[in-house]
Design a protein around this motif. Structure first.
Motif, PDB file in Angstrom:
ATOM      1  N   LEU A   1       0.523  -1.177   0.027  1.00 33.74           N
ATOM      2  CA  LEU A   1       0.125   0.124   0.055  1.00 33.74           C
ATOM      3  C   LEU A   1       1.030   1.334  -0.031  1.00 33.74           C
ATOM      4  O   LEU A   1       0.717   2.068  -0.830  1.00 33.74           O
ATOM      5  N   LYS A   2       1.981   1.310   0.746  1.00 33.98           N
ATOM      6  CA  LYS A   2       2.971   2.573   0.816  1.00 33.98           C
ATOM      7  C   LYS A   2       3.536   2.648  -0.636  1.00 33.98           C
ATOM      8  O   LYS A   2       3.667   3.557  -0.902  1.00 33.98           O
ATOM      9  N   LYS A   3       3.966   1.598  -1.229  1.00 32.48           N
ATOM     10  CA  LYS A   3       4.490   1.779  -2.538  1.00 32.48           C
ATOM     11  C   LYS A   3       3.448   2.253  -3.647  1.00 32.48           C
ATOM     12  O   LYS A   3       3.870   3.138  -4.182  1.00 32.48           O
ATOM     13  N   ILE A   4       2.079   1.836  -3.575  1.00 29.43           N
ATOM     14  CA  ILE A   4       1.356   2.315  -4.463  1.00 29.43           C
ATOM     15  C   ILE A   4       1.090   3.946  -4.111  1.00 29.43           C
ATOM     16  O   ILE A   4       0.971   4.307  -4.995  1.00 29.43           O
ATOM     17  N   ILE A   5       0.866   4.126  -2.950  1.00 30.05           N
ATOM     18  CA  ILE A   5       0.426   5.598  -2.600  1.00 30.05           C
ATOM     19  C   ILE A   5       1.617   6.400  -3.150  1.00 30.05           C
ATOM     20  O   ILE A   5       1.704   7.548  -3.423  1.00 30.05           O
ATOM     21  N   THR A   6       2.833   5.876  -2.725  1.00 27.26           N
ATOM     22  CA  THR A   6       4.189   6.680  -2.914  1.00 27.26           C
ATOM     23  C   THR A   6       4.457   6.821  -4.492  1.00 27.26           C
ATOM     24  O   THR A   6       4.702   8.104  -4.935  1.00 27.26           O
TER      25      THR A   6
ATOM     26  N   MET B   1       4.171  10.294  -9.317  1.00 25.81           N
ATOM     27  CA  MET B   1       3.623  10.686 -10.733  1.00 25.81           C
ATOM     28  C   MET B   1       2.746  12.065 -10.857  1.00 25.81           C
ATOM     29  O   MET B   1       2.877  12.611 -11.853  1.00 25.81           O
ATOM     30  N   VAL B   2       2.156  12.071  -9.862  1.00 21.06           N
ATOM     31  CA  VAL B   2       1.523  13.620  -9.857  1.00 21.06           C
ATOM     32  C   VAL B   2       2.435  14.743  -9.728  1.00 21.06           C
ATOM     33  O   VAL B   2       2.193  15.902 -10.468  1.00 21.06           O
ATOM     34  N   GLU B   3       3.711  14.575  -8.892  1.00 18.13           N
ATOM     35  CA  GLU B   3       4.653  15.754  -8.829  1.00 18.13           C
ATOM     36  C   GLU B   3       4.973  15.745 -10.212  1.00 18.13           C
ATOM     37  O   GLU B   3       5.474  16.812 -10.808  1.00 18.13           O
ATOM     38  N   ILE B   4       5.729  14.618 -10.851  1.00 24.94           N
ATOM     39  CA  ILE B   4       6.118  14.626 -12.170  1.00 24.94           C
ATOM     40  C   ILE B   4       5.480  15.334 -13.238  1.00 24.94           C
ATOM     41  O   ILE B   4       5.953  16.190 -13.893  1.00 24.94           O
TER      42      ILE B   4
END
Length: 68
Positions: A52-57, A62-65
């Motif tokens: 879950l942490k990996k998915i959210i991260t 991607m939103v930041e990029i």
């Protein structure tokens, strides 16, 4: 109660907050980490905390990029 009750509640509150504040709402992640006592309920699925942490991260990255 529907199996996706938690998701329906979260999406409702997210939409209400979005309308009140103008913030964006990302799509719901339909899996989460359940307590061991929840596993016995029919229809319950779970992923690990690390997954879950990996998915959210990765979503946040991607939103930041994309400067979304």
């Amino acid at each position: 109660m529907p199996l996706n009750n938690d998701i329906l509640c979260a999406e409702y509150f997210a939409e209400e907050l979005s309308e009140a504040t103008g913030c964006l709402v990302a799509p719901t992640i339909n899996y989460g980490v359940n307590l061991p006592c929840d596993i016995s309920f029919t229809g319950t699925t779970s992923i690990s905390k690390d997954t879950l942490k990996k998915i959210i991260t990765e979503i946040i990255e991607m939103v930041e990029i994309s400067r979304f």
